[in-house]
Scaffold this motif. Structure first.
Motif, PDB file in Angstrom:
ATOM      1  N   LEU A  78       0.831  -1.199   0.000  1.00 14.50           N
ATOM      2  CA  LEU A  78       0.000   0.000   0.000  1.00 14.50           C
ATOM      3  C   LEU A  78       0.870   1.254   0.000  1.00 14.50           C
ATOM      4  O   LEU A  78       0.573   2.224  -0.712  1.00 14.50           O
ATOM      5  CB  LEU A  78      -0.938   0.003   1.209  1.00 14.50           C
ATOM      6  CG  LEU A  78      -1.840   1.238   1.356  1.00 14.50           C
ATOM      7  CD1 LEU A  78      -2.653   1.499   0.102  1.00 14.50           C
ATOM      8  CD2 LEU A  78      -2.750   1.102   2.572  1.00 14.50           C
ATOM      9  N   ASP A  93      -6.074  10.783   0.224  1.00 14.02           N
ATOM     10  CA  ASP A  93      -7.510  10.515   0.298  1.00 14.02           C
ATOM     11  C   ASP A  93      -8.147  10.357  -1.078  1.00 14.02           C
ATOM     12  O   ASP A  93      -9.341  10.101  -1.195  1.00 14.02           O
ATOM     13  CB  ASP A  93      -8.229  11.603   1.100  1.00 14.02           C
ATOM     14  CG  ASP A  93      -8.092  12.992   0.488  1.00 14.02           C
ATOM     15  OD1 ASP A  93      -7.510  13.120  -0.610  1.00 14.02           O
ATOM     16  OD2 ASP A  93      -8.562  13.955   1.114  1.00 14.02           O
ATOM     17  N   THR A  98      -8.947  -1.810  -1.849  1.00  9.06           N
ATOM     18  CA  THR A  98      -9.216  -2.778  -0.789  1.00  9.06           C
ATOM     19  C   THR A  98      -7.988  -3.632  -0.551  1.00  9.06           C
ATOM     20  O   THR A  98      -7.308  -4.036  -1.502  1.00  9.06           O
ATOM     21  CB  THR A  98     -10.393  -3.699  -1.179  1.00  9.06           C
ATOM     22  OG1 THR A  98     -11.541  -2.898  -1.464  1.00  9.06           O
ATOM     23  CG2 THR A  98     -10.723  -4.678  -0.062  1.00  9.06           C
ATOM     24  N   THR A  99      -7.695  -3.895   0.710  1.00  6.51           N
ATOM     25  CA  THR A  99      -6.673  -4.873   1.090  1.00  6.51           C
ATOM     26  C   THR A  99      -7.385  -6.159   1.479  1.00  6.51           C
ATOM     27  O   THR A  99      -8.294  -6.148   2.317  1.00  6.51           O
ATOM     28  CB  THR A  99      -5.824  -4.358   2.261  1.00  6.51           C
ATOM     29  OG1 THR A  99      -5.013  -3.257   1.815  1.00  6.51           O
ATOM     30  CG2 THR A  99      -4.905  -5.453   2.785  1.00  6.51           C
ATOM     31  N   LEU A 117      -1.607  -0.593  10.241  1.00  6.68           N
ATOM     32  CA  LEU A 117      -2.192  -0.316   8.928  1.00  6.68           C
ATOM     33  C   LEU A 117      -3.659   0.076   9.063  1.00  6.68           C
ATOM     34  O   LEU A 117      -4.125   1.025   8.425  1.00  6.68           O
ATOM     35  CB  LEU A 117      -2.049  -1.551   8.032  1.00  6.68           C
ATOM     36  CG  LEU A 117      -2.617  -1.423   6.618  1.00  6.68           C
ATOM     37  CD1 LEU A 117      -1.991  -0.264   5.870  1.00  6.68           C
ATOM     38  CD2 LEU A 117      -2.430  -2.721   5.847  1.00  6.68           C
ATOM     39  N   THR A 118      -4.392  -0.628   9.913  1.00 11.24           N
ATOM     40  CA  THR A 118      -5.801  -0.298  10.129  1.00 11.24           C
ATOM     41  C   THR A 118      -5.956   1.111  10.687  1.00 11.24           C
ATOM     42  O   THR A 118      -6.827   1.882  10.243  1.00 11.24           O
ATOM     43  CB  THR A 118      -6.440  -1.313  11.088  1.00 11.24           C
ATOM     44  OG1 THR A 118      -6.335  -2.627  10.528  1.00 11.24           O
ATOM     45  CG2 THR A 118      -7.902  -0.984  11.336  1.00 11.24           C
ATOM     46  N   TYR A 120      -3.853   3.661  10.361  1.00 13.33           N
ATOM     47  CA  TYR A 120      -3.484   4.650   9.339  1.00 13.33           C
ATOM     48  C   TYR A 120      -4.608   4.815   8.315  1.00 13.33           C
ATOM     49  O   TYR A 120      -4.971   5.940   7.950  1.00 13.33           O
ATOM     50  CB  TYR A 120      -2.194   4.225   8.637  1.00 13.33           C
ATOM     51  CG  TYR A 120      -1.779   5.183   7.545  1.00 13.33           C
ATOM     52  CD1 TYR A 120      -1.010   6.308   7.834  1.00 13.33           C
ATOM     53  CD2 TYR A 120      -2.176   4.981   6.226  1.00 13.33           C
ATOM     54  CE1 TYR A 120      -0.651   7.202   6.838  1.00 13.33           C
ATOM     55  CE2 TYR A 120      -1.820   5.873   5.228  1.00 13.33           C
ATOM     56  CZ  TYR A 120      -1.055   6.977   5.531  1.00 13.33           C
ATOM     57  OH  TYR A 120      -0.709   7.863   4.540  1.00 13.33           O
ATOM     58  N   VAL A 121      -5.156   3.707   7.843  1.00 16.21           N
ATOM     59  CA  VAL A 121      -6.230   3.777   6.851  1.00 16.21           C
ATOM     60  C   VAL A 121      -7.438   4.505   7.428  1.00 16.21           C
ATOM     61  O   VAL A 121      -8.057   5.351   6.764  1.00 16.21           O
ATOM     62  CB  VAL A 121      -6.604   2.356   6.378  1.00 16.21           C
ATOM     63  CG1 VAL A 121      -7.930   2.369   5.615  1.00 16.21           C
ATOM     64  CG2 VAL A 121      -5.492   1.782   5.518  1.00 16.21           C
ATOM     65  N   SER A 122      -7.787   4.195   8.664  1.00 15.71           N
ATOM     66  CA  SER A 122      -8.935   4.844   9.294  1.00 15.71           C
ATOM     67  C   SER A 122      -8.758   6.349   9.379  1.00 15.71           C
ATOM     68  O   SER A 122      -9.713   7.111   9.187  1.00 15.71           O
ATOM     69  CB  SER A 122      -9.144   4.259  10.692  1.00 15.71           C
ATOM     70  OG  SER A 122     -10.203   4.902  11.358  1.00 15.71           O
ATOM     71  N   LEU A 125      -7.190   7.398   4.854  1.00 18.68           N
ATOM     72  CA  LEU A 125      -7.642   6.897   3.550  1.00 18.68           C
ATOM     73  C   LEU A 125      -9.129   6.566   3.588  1.00 18.68           C
ATOM     74  O   LEU A 125      -9.518   5.413   3.795  1.00 18.68           O
ATOM     75  CB  LEU A 125      -6.838   5.650   3.157  1.00 18.68           C
ATOM     76  CG  LEU A 125      -5.315   5.773   3.115  1.00 18.68           C
ATOM     77  CD1 LEU A 125      -4.690   4.457   2.681  1.00 18.68           C
ATOM     78  CD2 LEU A 125      -4.885   6.898   2.187  1.00 18.68           C
ATOM     79  N   TRP A 128     -10.439   3.600   1.341  1.00 18.92           N
ATOM     80  CA  TRP A 128      -9.764   2.306   1.399  1.00 18.92           C
ATOM     81  C   TRP A 128     -10.504   1.396   2.368  1.00 18.92           C
ATOM     82  O   TRP A 128     -11.043   1.849   3.375  1.00 18.92           O
ATOM     83  CB  TRP A 128      -8.313   2.463   1.851  1.00 18.92           C
ATOM     84  CG  TRP A 128      -7.483   1.284   1.439  1.00 18.92           C
ATOM     85  CD1 TRP A 128      -7.214   0.170   2.169  1.00 18.92           C
ATOM     86  CD2 TRP A 128      -6.861   1.097   0.168  1.00 18.92           C
ATOM     87  NE1 TRP A 128      -6.454  -0.709   1.436  1.00 18.92           N
ATOM     88  CE2 TRP A 128      -6.215  -0.166   0.202  1.00 18.92           C
ATOM     89  CE3 TRP A 128      -6.774   1.869  -0.992  1.00 18.92           C
ATOM     90  CZ2 TRP A 128      -5.504  -0.672  -0.883  1.00 18.92           C
ATOM     91  CZ3 TRP A 128      -6.073   1.377  -2.079  1.00 18.92           C
ATOM     92  CH2 TRP A 128      -5.448   0.114  -2.009  1.00 18.92           C
TER      93      TRP A 128
END
Length: 254
Positions: A78, A93, A98-99, A117-118, A120-122, A125, A128
């Motif tokens: 990612l 953004d 999707t991972t 990772l969760t 950071y995405v929350s 992104l 994502w």
């Protein structure tokens, strides 16, 4: 890649599945003895930012959705895509995808990577997502005779030039980003100190760090190991003994 993009446009937003070979998913560079015989067998080998630039050459990342594998290198893959999008002028953004987590591991390193990772995405992104299950699409052999030797030679050239070229620094002034050695030291410090690994990983990508160097540094700091064979056959490997202490960049890295 481009054939998949053209086919998908007839039914809506294109989805590009990034199907990687087992060594990439396990965190090994081309030529690593631990990855012998597995290069390019199930997908593409991605060793550094330059490989992802070539893979997405001509693809506008703001017009597609990406499907990436999770596992040990889910964060790394990612980050490679985020920096490539950054070079296209796309804000984080603006990247969607999707991972996919097919075989979640329970090692200390895997749990740490998934949690960071969760988080950071929350926070960063909004477009994502995470999904349990297999990556869309099926991997197929991408390497022919001589391709692994060529990849090893190309990797050596990348390592020789990555700190001298602005292309290895996110298309910015080299002094704005840490060097390869500094970024790997920062990654080790983040691992030991409990800081979010994604920020340090993005610095590693911009500096030109390779997949194997990134994963080696995290294994040294947090003590987990999974072989390419485990990724190829779907059998979880046993983690190496947990290690503590501050571990620096692999030998030979500047």
């Amino acid at each position: 890649m481009k054939d998949t993009l053209d086919l998908s446009r007839t039914t809506g937003t294109a989805t590009l599945a990034l199907v990687c070979d087992a060594p990439t998913r396990a965190g090994f560079d081309p030529g690593d003895p631990a990855a012998a015989g597995a290069f390019g067998r199930e997908g593409v080998a991605l060793a550094h930012l330059g490989d992802v630039r070539r893979l997405f050459d001509g693809v506008a990342l703001d017009r597609v959705r990406l499907a990436l594998p999770g596992g040990l290198t889910g964060m790394w893959l990612l980050a490679l895509c985020l920096v490539t999008a950054e070079e296209q002028g796309l804000a984080p953004d603006g990247l969607g995808g999707t991972t996919y987590e097919e075989r979640p591991a329970a090692t200390a390193l895997a749990l740490r990577l998934r949690g960071d990772l969760t988080a950071y995405v929350s926070a960063s992104l909004p477009h994502w997502a995470f999904r349990a299950g297999s990556l869309p699409g099926r991997g197929s052999p991408t390497a022919g005779p001589g391709d692994e030797a060529a990849a090893v030679a190309a990797l050596a050239r990348w390592r020789e030039t990555r700190e001298e070229s602005t292309d290895r620094q996110g298309l910015a002034d080299p002094y704005l980003w840490p060097s390869v050695r500094q970024s790997l030291d920062g990654l080790a410090d983040a691992a030991i100190d409990g800081d979010c690994l994604m920020d340090a990983t993005l610095d590693c990508v911009r500096a030109g760090v390779t997949t194997g160097e990134w994963a080696h540094t995290l294994r040294a700091a947090l003590g987990a190991y999974e072989s390419p064979a485990a990724y190829a056959h779907g059998v979880p490997a046993s983690p190496a003994p947990y290690r503590t202490g501050r571990h620096r960049a692999p030998a030979g890295v500047r």
